[in-house]
Enzyme design. Structure first.
Site, PDB file in Angstrom:
ATOM      1  N   HIS A 180       0.844  -1.192   0.000  1.00  0.00           N
ATOM      2  CA  HIS A 180       0.000   0.000   0.000  1.00  0.00           C
ATOM      3  C   HIS A 180       0.883   1.248   0.000  1.00  0.00           C
ATOM      4  CE1 HIS A 180      -4.030  -1.676   0.585  1.00  0.00           C
ATOM      5  NE2 HIS A 180      -3.434  -2.628   1.281  1.00  0.00           N
ATOM      6  N   ALA A 234       8.440 -23.672   7.293  1.00  0.00           N
ATOM      7  CA  ALA A 234       7.056 -23.310   7.610  1.00  0.00           C
ATOM      8  C   ALA A 234       6.949 -21.856   8.072  1.00  0.00           C
ATOM      9  CB  ALA A 234       6.516 -24.235   8.694  1.00  0.00           C
ATOM     10  N   ALA A 238      12.458 -21.420   8.904  1.00  0.00           N
ATOM     11  CA  ALA A 238      11.067 -21.279   9.331  1.00  0.00           C
ATOM     12  C   ALA A 238      10.854 -19.959  10.064  1.00  0.00           C
ATOM     13  CB  ALA A 238      10.680 -22.449  10.235  1.00  0.00           C
ATOM     14  N   LYS A 282      24.314 -17.925   6.379  1.00  0.00           N
ATOM     15  CA  LYS A 282      25.402 -18.787   5.928  1.00  0.00           C
ATOM     16  C   LYS A 282      25.381 -18.843   4.411  1.00  0.00           C
ATOM     17  CE  LYS A 282      26.933 -23.641   6.355  1.00  0.00           C
ATOM     18  NZ  LYS A 282      26.610 -24.963   6.965  1.00  0.00           N
TER      19      LYS A 282
END
Length: 225
Positions: free
Chosen positions: A152, A181, A199, A222
């Site tokens: 936006h 995840a 994750a 890394k």
């Protein structure tokens, strides 16, 4: 016997893994039945050889290119209204309860999603593809990953933010990438080839090949050599 037959079918479909010797025949039969039902549903619904789960909603099908051996798991929603054709490559999979949203508002016709070959995303993945999302080949992702390919505008203090429109650069993910995840990709993100995204990371920037990325905001942890 059934395990050997199913293994041959997997190899024929392009899969390279071997079935665990501990897998019981009952699970093989269950998987085979489920795949047959999904393929039947895909042929009847899409007129294509797509493995389609129960409760899926796919709009503007003519604007979507499905590769060979594509799987769309149950209750996934795909919005096919976009400037460019959506494409899901050979052997790729979209997990259950996922959402592909290309045009969420009539003020802007979205760009869409392009997903390469042999890539898979977990369940509850959200593709905000209005600004364009490109995912390469052999990409694997965990559950609850989200893509937000537009921002936006907010610099004009005399107007409400919701009235200032949006800007977009798009999101690009390279080949051979592992995404954990609950990763969030923000507009303008670019991740190179052979990378790992930890994750929970919030990715906003450009990362070169062979990077291990993590954190909020994400940074290089890394470099793989």
């Amino acid at each position: 016997m059934i395990k050997n037959i199913f293994q041959k079918l997997l190899y024929k479909s392009g899969k390279t893994y071997s079935i665990d010797a501990n897998i019981p025949d009952g699970l093989i039969w269950q998987t085979l039945y489920r795949r047959i039902m999904m393929l039947t549903r895909g042929i009847l619904t899409l007129r294509k050889k797509v493995y389609l789960g129960r409760g899926c909603s796919i709009s503007n099908k003519k604007n979507i290119i499905f590769g060979y051996n594509v799987t769309i798991e149950k209750n996934t929603i795909i919005d096919g209204y976009a400037l460019e054709k959506l494409s899901i490559g050979h052997g790729s999979r979209i997990g259950a309860y996922s959402l592909v949203s290309c045009t969420s508002h009539l003020s802007k016709y979205g760009v869409g999603l392009k997903m390469g070959n042999n890539s898979a995303v977990g369940q509850f993945t959200e593709f905000g593809a209005a600004g364009g999302i490109v995912i390469g080949d052999d990409v694997i992702m965990g559950s609850y990953v989200s893509f937000h390919s537009e921002n936006h505008n907010f610099n004009d203090t005399t107007k409400l933010i919701r009235e200032q429109g949006v800007s977009s650069k798009g999101i690009q993910i390279g080949n051979d990438v592992w995404v954990g995840a609950k990763v969030t990709f923000l507009d303008g993100s670019k991740v190179g080839n052979h990378c790992v995204v930890a994750a929970g990371a919030v990715v906003n920037g450009v990362f070169p090949d062979h990077s291990v990325i993590g954190g909020v905001p994400a940074k290089i942890l890394k470099t793989l050599v």
